[in-house]
Design an enzyme around this catalytic site. Structure first.
Site, short mmCIF file in Angstrom:
data_model
loop_
_atom_site.label_atom_id
_atom_site.label_comp_id
_atom_site.label_asym_id
_atom_site.label_seq_id
_atom_site.Cartn_x
_atom_site.Cartn_y
_atom_site.Cartn_z
N ASP A 144 -48.33 -9.80 -86.28
CA ASP A 144 -47.60 -8.53 -86.35
C ASP A 144 -46.10 -8.82 -86.25
O ASP A 144 -45.65 -9.43 -85.27
CB ASP A 144 -48.04 -7.66 -85.17
CG ASP A 144 -47.71 -6.19 -85.36
OD1 ASP A 144 -48.63 -5.42 -85.64
OD2 ASP A 144 -46.52 -5.83 -85.22
N ARG A 156 -52.83 -11.29 -92.61
CA ARG A 156 -51.92 -10.43 -93.38
C ARG A 156 -51.56 -11.04 -94.74
O ARG A 156 -50.94 -10.40 -95.58
CB ARG A 156 -50.61 -10.17 -92.61
CG ARG A 156 -50.77 -9.39 -91.33
CD ARG A 156 -49.43 -9.22 -90.62
NE ARG A 156 -48.71 -8.05 -91.05
CZ ARG A 156 -48.70 -6.89 -90.39
NH1 ARG A 156 -49.37 -6.75 -89.27
NH2 ARG A 156 -48.01 -5.86 -90.83
N TYR A 185 -52.00 -9.52 -98.30
CA TYR A 185 -51.01 -8.51 -98.72
C TYR A 185 -49.65 -9.17 -98.94
O TYR A 185 -49.06 -9.04 -100.02
CB TYR A 185 -50.92 -7.44 -97.64
CG TYR A 185 -50.02 -6.27 -97.96
CD1 TYR A 185 -50.39 -5.32 -98.92
CD2 TYR A 185 -48.81 -6.09 -97.29
CE1 TYR A 185 -49.57 -4.23 -99.20
CE2 TYR A 185 -47.99 -5.00 -97.56
CZ TYR A 185 -48.37 -4.08 -98.51
OH TYR A 185 -47.56 -2.99 -98.79
N GLN A 213 -39.96 -7.65 -85.45
CA GLN A 213 -38.81 -6.79 -85.77
C GLN A 213 -38.74 -6.59 -87.28
O GLN A 213 -39.14 -7.47 -88.05
CB GLN A 213 -37.51 -7.43 -85.26
CG GLN A 213 -37.32 -8.86 -85.75
CD GLN A 213 -36.06 -9.52 -85.21
OE1 GLN A 213 -35.30 -8.91 -84.47
NE2 GLN A 213 -35.82 -10.76 -85.59
#
Ligand code: NAD
Ligand code: UDP
Length: 314
Positions: free
Chosen positions: A274, A143, A146, A277
């Protein structure tokens, strides 16, 4: 006063709605897009407008345009798409930011707004996330192209602000949805709705207890415009998003209920890094009177628009 405004990424989900709203307000819009994740369909209705022009250009190439303000939205936003070509994603964020900032400087310091993201908080240890939280980002994970790209872009924005006195504005956008999402967008709202309407399995990644909040695109657009029009000393970063938190399982159940679908829920592995929260602390946006702060008022409207026949046309 009516302005000539550059919207990079103007053929995407957010950019197309922003462009439409700016035209409605009487401005001239130059939409710059390489159409990698955006589409001509998203701006088809705008092309007939005499004050709208579409420039097919990559934001990583030099930009020479006569404009009075810039919204920098160009960047793939769905994890599936931004991870497909991570090097291009990182370059889009950082070199794209450098290019719009340089244009703003050469145009004698015009205002420039950066669409940053809640992803700068990574997998947050502070919940909800205030702007003062520095985040928990894995700089070498899938990730990172990004997350770190957007963090680098924020750094460039603030350095241009300090070094050249450029009137910068930075907003951190939390998950936003609405018409013009591509059916193959890959983000959770698009996936669940497409799966429910087609009778396919609803794919929950992990156990579905991870949380997100979902902002309707019109509310976000109001917030972007209010931020651009805010006083010069309001530079951000400012969180924009819906302060209502949902688990991904709850979202799946809502979609199943609203579509009256017989699809079944299945589980797939949770993607690497991922976030567990995510929820915006939007007190700053409230205090400044930025419009995206009350998305609940439009929720029923949002459902209506999402399920329109043309909501997912490409
Ligand atoms: P999107 O993928 O629908 O739109 C992005 C647009 O940028 C597309 O039209 C794409 O073709 C264009 N683009 C991508 N790379 C480009 C490049 N190198 N040169 C020119 N154009 C390029 O995504 P979106 O949801 O509309 O997001 C818009 C912006 O808001 C992005 O910068 C994104 O990071 C940010 N954002 C969105 C969300 C969200 O939930 N929608 C959340 C956080 C941040
Ligand atoms: N997700 C899911 N099923 C899908 C797509 C996404 O369970 O088909 C989950 C994903 O793992 C994440 C959340 O939904 O926890 C939001 O994912 P999305 O890609 O929409 O955006 P993110 O907030 O992760 O950038």
């Amino acid at each position: 006063m009516n302005k000539r405004i550059l919207v990079t990424g103007g053929a995407g989900l957010v950019g197309s709605h922003l462009s439409a709203k700016l035209l409605e307000q009487g401005h001239c819009v130059v939409c710059m897009d390489n159409l990698s994740t955006g589409s001509m369909h998203n701006v088809a209705a705008l092309l007939a407008h005499p004050d709208f022009s579409l420039l097919r250009q990559d934001v990583t190439t030099d930009i020479m345009l006569e404009v009075d303000a810039i919204y920098n939205l160009a960047c793939p936003a769905s994890p599936v798409h931004y991870q497909a070509d991570p090097i291009a994603t990182l370059k889009t964020s950082v070199i794209g930011a450098a290019n719009v900032l340089e244009l703003a400087r050469l145009r004698h310091n015009i205002p420039v707004l950066q669409a940053s993201t809640s992803e700068v908080y990574g997998d947050p240890h502070v919940h909800p996330q205030p702007e003062s939280y520095w985040g928990n980002v894995n700089p070498i994970g899938p990730r990172a192209c990004y997350d770190e790209g957007k963090r680098g872009a924020e750094t460039l924005f603030f350095d241009y602000g300090r070094q050249y006195g450029l009137p910068i504005k930075v907003v951190r956008i939390f998950n936003t949805y609405g018409p013009h999402m591509h059916p193959a967008d890959g983000r959770v709202v698009a996936n669940f709705i497409v799966q429910a309407l087609s009778g396919g399995d609803i794919t929950i990644y992990g156990d579905g207890t991870q949380t997100r909040s979902f902002c309707y695109v019109d509310d976000l657009v109001d917030g972007l415009i209010a931020m651009m029009n805010s006083a010069p000393d309001v530079i951000g970063p400012i969180n924009l998003g819906n302060p209502g938190e949902f688990t991904i399982r709850q979202l799946a159940e809502i979609v199943l209920e609203l579509t009256n679908s017989g699809s079944r829920i299945v589980h797939r592995p949770l993607p690497v890094d991922d976030p567990r929260q995510r929820l915006p602390d939007i007190r700053k946006a409230h205090e400044l009177g930025l419009g995206a702060a009350d998305p609940v008022a439009r929720r029923s409207d949002a459902h209506h628009c999402l399920f329109r026949d043309d909501a997912f046309k490409t």
